[in-house]
Design a protein around this motif. Structure first.
Motif, PDB file in Angstrom:
ATOM      1  N   UNK A   1       0.839  -1.196   0.000  1.00 29.55           N
ATOM      2  CA  UNK A   1       0.000   0.000   0.000  1.00 29.55           C
ATOM      3  C   UNK A   1       0.873   1.245   0.000  1.00 29.55           C
ATOM      4  N   UNK A   2       0.562   2.195  -0.841  1.00 23.52           N
ATOM      5  CA  UNK A   2       1.251   3.470  -0.840  1.00 23.52           C
ATOM      6  C   UNK A   2       0.412   4.484  -0.084  1.00 23.52           C
ATOM      7  N   UNK A   3       0.992   5.658   0.149  1.00 19.63           N
ATOM      8  CA  UNK A   3       0.238   6.697   0.852  1.00 19.63           C
ATOM      9  C   UNK A   3      -0.962   7.146   0.041  1.00 19.63           C
ATOM     10  N   UNK A   4      -0.933   6.925  -1.299  1.00 15.33           N
ATOM     11  CA  UNK A   4      -2.039   7.341  -2.145  1.00 15.33           C
ATOM     12  C   UNK A   4      -3.018   6.204  -2.421  1.00 15.33           C
ATOM     13  N   UNK A   5      -2.786   5.053  -1.777  1.00 14.45           N
ATOM     14  CA  UNK A   5      -3.546   3.862  -2.091  1.00 14.45           C
ATOM     15  C   UNK A   5      -5.034   3.904  -1.880  1.00 14.45           C
ATOM     16  N   UNK A   6      -5.549   4.555  -0.813  1.00 16.80           N
ATOM     17  CA  UNK A   6      -6.977   4.428  -0.532  1.00 16.80           C
ATOM     18  C   UNK A   6      -7.900   4.986  -1.596  1.00 16.80           C
ATOM     19  N   UNK A 244      12.408   2.655  -2.361  1.00 21.47           N
ATOM     20  CA  UNK A 244      11.428   2.410  -1.301  1.00 21.47           C
ATOM     21  C   UNK A 244      10.125   3.161  -1.587  1.00 21.47           C
ATOM     22  N   UNK A 245      10.233   4.344  -2.155  1.00 24.33           N
ATOM     23  CA  UNK A 245       9.050   5.153  -2.420  1.00 24.33           C
ATOM     24  C   UNK A 245       8.167   4.568  -3.524  1.00 24.33           C
ATOM     25  N   UNK A 246       8.776   3.802  -4.460  1.00 20.99           N
ATOM     26  CA  UNK A 246       8.022   3.340  -5.629  1.00 20.99           C
ATOM     27  C   UNK A 246       7.890   1.824  -5.724  1.00 20.99           C
ATOM     28  N   UNK A 247       8.500   1.076  -4.795  1.00 18.67           N
ATOM     29  CA  UNK A 247       8.495  -0.378  -4.930  1.00 18.67           C
ATOM     30  C   UNK A 247       7.093  -0.953  -4.779  1.00 18.67           C
ATOM     31  N   UNK A 248       6.252  -0.317  -3.953  1.00 18.66           N
ATOM     32  CA  UNK A 248       4.897  -0.833  -3.794  1.00 18.66           C
ATOM     33  C   UNK A 248       4.123  -0.789  -5.113  1.00 18.66           C
ATOM     34  N   UNK A 249       4.374   0.236  -5.900  1.00 22.92           N
ATOM     35  CA  UNK A 249       3.711   0.332  -7.207  1.00 22.92           C
ATOM     36  C   UNK A 249       4.203  -0.764  -8.154  1.00 22.92           C
ATOM     37  N   UNK A 250       5.493  -1.085  -8.082  1.00 22.65           N
ATOM     38  CA  UNK A 250       6.011  -2.181  -8.905  1.00 22.65           C
ATOM     39  C   UNK A 250       5.370  -3.496  -8.497  1.00 22.65           C
ATOM     40  N   UNK A 251       5.250  -3.733  -7.195  1.00 22.25           N
ATOM     41  CA  UNK A 251       4.609  -4.967  -6.732  1.00 22.25           C
ATOM     42  C   UNK A 251       3.158  -5.042  -7.200  1.00 22.25           C
ATOM     43  N   UNK A 252       2.457  -3.923  -7.130  1.00 24.10           N
ATOM     44  CA  UNK A 252       1.072  -3.928  -7.580  1.00 24.10           C
ATOM     45  C   UNK A 252       0.976  -4.135  -9.093  1.00 24.10           C
ATOM     46  N   UNK A 253       2.006  -3.687  -9.814  1.00 26.67           N
ATOM     47  CA  UNK A 253       2.045  -3.908 -11.270  1.00 26.67           C
ATOM     48  C   UNK A 253       2.287  -5.376 -11.574  1.00 26.67           C
ATOM     49  N   UNK A 254       3.176  -6.030 -10.816  1.00 26.75           N
ATOM     50  CA  UNK A 254       3.478  -7.442 -11.045  1.00 26.75           C
ATOM     51  C   UNK A 254       2.333  -8.340 -10.572  1.00 26.75           C
ATOM     52  N   UNK A 255       1.704  -7.990  -9.444  1.00 23.27           N
ATOM     53  CA  UNK A 255       0.610  -8.803  -8.893  1.00 23.27           C
ATOM     54  C   UNK A 255      -0.460  -7.858  -8.370  1.00 23.27           C
ATOM     55  N   UNK A 257      -3.383  -6.019  -6.613  1.00 22.63           N
ATOM     56  CA  UNK A 257      -3.996  -6.397  -5.338  1.00 22.63           C
ATOM     57  C   UNK A 257      -5.443  -6.859  -5.496  1.00 22.63           C
ATOM     58  N   UNK A 258      -6.135  -6.416  -6.547  1.00 26.95           N
ATOM     59  CA  UNK A 258      -7.532  -6.812  -6.713  1.00 26.95           C
ATOM     60  C   UNK A 258      -7.685  -8.231  -7.232  1.00 26.95           C
ATOM     61  N   UNK A 259      -6.575  -8.816  -7.730  1.00 22.41           N
ATOM     62  CA  UNK A 259      -6.684 -10.168  -8.278  1.00 22.41           C
ATOM     63  C   UNK A 259      -5.632 -11.130  -7.740  1.00 22.41           C
ATOM     64  N   UNK A 260      -4.799 -10.678  -6.807  1.00 26.82           N
ATOM     65  CA  UNK A 260      -3.726 -11.520  -6.288  1.00 26.82           C
ATOM     66  C   UNK A 260      -3.641 -11.366  -4.773  1.00 26.82           C
ATOM     67  N   UNK A 261      -3.083 -12.388  -4.118  1.00 24.74           N
ATOM     68  CA  UNK A 261      -2.791 -12.282  -2.690  1.00 24.74           C
ATOM     69  C   UNK A 261      -1.622 -11.314  -2.506  1.00 24.74           C
ATOM     70  N   UNK A 262      -1.743 -10.447  -1.524  1.00 25.74           N
ATOM     71  CA  UNK A 262      -0.737  -9.416  -1.299  1.00 25.74           C
ATOM     72  C   UNK A 262       0.016  -9.734  -0.020  1.00 25.74           C
ATOM     73  N   UNK A 263       1.357  -9.767  -0.111  1.00 25.72           N
ATOM     74  CA  UNK A 263       2.199 -10.055   1.040  1.00 25.72           C
ATOM     75  C   UNK A 263       3.202  -8.930   1.284  1.00 25.72           C
ATOM     76  N   UNK A 264       2.829  -7.723   0.900  1.00 27.82           N
ATOM     77  CA  UNK A 264       3.749  -6.596   1.028  1.00 27.82           C
ATOM     78  C   UNK A 264       4.162  -6.352   2.473  1.00 27.82           C
ATOM     79  N   UNK A 265       3.193  -6.462   3.399  1.00 28.76           N
ATOM     80  CA  UNK A 265       3.511  -6.242   4.807  1.00 28.76           C
ATOM     81  C   UNK A 265       4.511  -7.260   5.332  1.00 28.76           C
ATOM     82  N   UNK A 266       4.339  -8.522   4.961  1.00 32.03           N
ATOM     83  CA  UNK A 266       5.271  -9.555   5.408  1.00 32.03           C
ATOM     84  C   UNK A 266       6.661  -9.309   4.839  1.00 32.03           C
ATOM     85  N   UNK A 267       6.717  -8.898   3.590  1.00 36.44           N
ATOM     86  CA  UNK A 267       8.019  -8.628   2.962  1.00 36.44           C
ATOM     87  C   UNK A 267       8.714  -7.454   3.653  1.00 36.44           C
TER      88      UNK A 267
END
Length: 426
Positions: A1-6, A244-255, A257-267
């Protein structure tokens, strides 16, 4: 999740190219004036300002929508990060110098533990309880509001590092400041006592403090060793913050969040733990950093470069996660070494000054990266291509310090050979 995510109505391009760059620009604009203001008003008011900025940031995240509102989020978050200096400065102002090392260790440990707990809690709430990002941000708002209330009960310091120093400062650790490899002119100069506010007008006092800060910086960067470590610090920190500022967007691009399990917090939790472990390991490694330090900078920067290039070329989210873990662990290892190498012969005042200036240079470099690579008024590259640029950026850092380390090692070996030959000559 990014700061702009909601705000689900925002596109990835709007978040990447129009919203997130505002944080970098705000941080750069606010860092230097906040650094001076923090010392001048003796820390606590700036801690309160940080608390207010955090509350405003999460209120906007929860209840505001649209590009302009999220740009305001980034502005206030830039205020938050610019005022972070007040936290450690406040701690140092209320303890004596002999406790600095212990207090620094406590603060770093608490910060890392809190970050790990928050990441694990967020992951558990999302994966097991299916809690939405709205409620995660609501929990964060409650947490920062409590911290803001606690700040009111902190005692007001009676001194600061630069503007409100005591007539007889406490003894400083280490033999002297910026001793090594200074030019004769720099070595001949010694810090002059700071004039007290009661002995001169406030404008003259501020001018004298600024002039003294400039002389201190000139003396410290006169050491080649400090200059090279600071160069790596600025270059690598700029790249690290950008990743660090943009990695969450890369993860969301690769997987997505609306169609994949998200493990960003664990990572993030694992990455924080690895960063803590590698930082702690530095204290147990016996290495001649004067000889091998720049080689270590080159080698681990190469690992950072490889990790970022892997994140660009792979489509597998788990490979992306692994690349990020390796990247953050290597950076935390090196920044700990760099921090130690810079701080070992500096007084706390000069270390704080160099820390602030190195971060300011890093932020200036990061701003250039943002303008050229990310901003829609520049190249406006997509998130995957951005990581190709960041990987290439760390490749350049690798080249600089590998070449420099090879030159240093060869020079030392040649000098030792020459001395040995002279000693055995009849």
């Amino acid at each position: 999740m990014t700061r702009s995510g909601p705000d689900k109505n925002l596109t990835t391009e709007e978040v990447t190219n129009q919203i997130l760059p505002v944080w970098t620009y705000s941080y750069l604009a606010l860092l230097f004036p906040v650094f001076l203001l923090t010392d001048y008003v003796r820390y606590k008011p700036v801690l309160l300002l940080q608390g207010i900025s955090l509350i405003v940031t999460w209120l906007l995240l929860l209840f505001a929508h649209g590009v302009l509102a999220m740009q305001l989020v980034e502005f206030f978050y830039g205020m938050v990060t610019a005022t972070e200096v007040a936290y450690y400065a406040y701690i140092y102002s209320v303890v004596s110098t002999q406790h600095y090392q212990k207090v620094t260790s406590y603060c770093r440990s608490v910060t890392l533990v809190a970050a790990t707990v928050a990441a694990v809690l967020g992951q558990l709430l999302v994966s097991l309880a299916h809690v939405s990002y709205f409620y995660l941000n609501a929990i964060t708002l409650a947490s920062v509001s409590l911290a803001f209330l606690c700040a009111f009960f902190l005692p007001m310091p009676q001194r600061s590092m630069f503007f409100h120093r005591r007539d007889a400062p406490e003894p400083l650790p280490g033999p002297s400041s910026c001793q090594e490899e200074r030019s004769p002119d720099a070595a001949a100069r010694t810090p002059t006592p700071q004039p007290q506010a009661g002995n001169a007008g406030p404008h003259r006092h501020m001018l004298s403090v600024l002039l003294q800060l400039g002389r201190d910086l000139r003396d410290c960067y006169g050491s080649r060793k400090l200059l090279y470590w600071s160069l790596w610090w600025a270059l690598a920190t700029a790249g690290f913050n950008q990743v660090v500022n943009y990695v969450q967007l890369l993860w969301d691009f690769r997987a997505p969040s609306h169609s994949s399990a998200v493990y960003n917090g664990a990572v993030e939790a694992i990455a924080t733990f690895l960063g803590s472990a590698t930082s702690m390991a530095v204290g147990y490694v016996k290495v001649n950093w004067d000889l091998s330090g720049e080689l270590a900078l080159g080698i681990f920067s190469a690992l950072d470069s490889g990790s970022l290039l892997l994140m660009h070329f792979t489509d597998n989210i788990w490979a992306c996660y692994a690349g990020y873990l390796a990247f953050k662990a290597c950076y935390m290892l090196l920044i700990t070494i760099a921090t130690f190498q810079i701080a070992v012969n500096l007084s706390m005042e000069r270390y704080a000054l160099m820390f602030g200036f190195n971060n300011f240079v890093a932020l200036a470099i990061q701003t250039i990266l943002t303008v050229v690579v990310v901003d829609s008024r520049g190249l406006g590259l997509d998130i995957s291509t951005q990581f190709l640029i960041y990987g290439s950026y760390f490749t350049v850092i690798t080249g600089i310090f590998l070449i420099r380390s090879i030159y240093t090692i060869i020079s030392i070996k040649c000098r030792n050979t020459s001395v040995a030959a002279e000693s055995t000559a009849p």
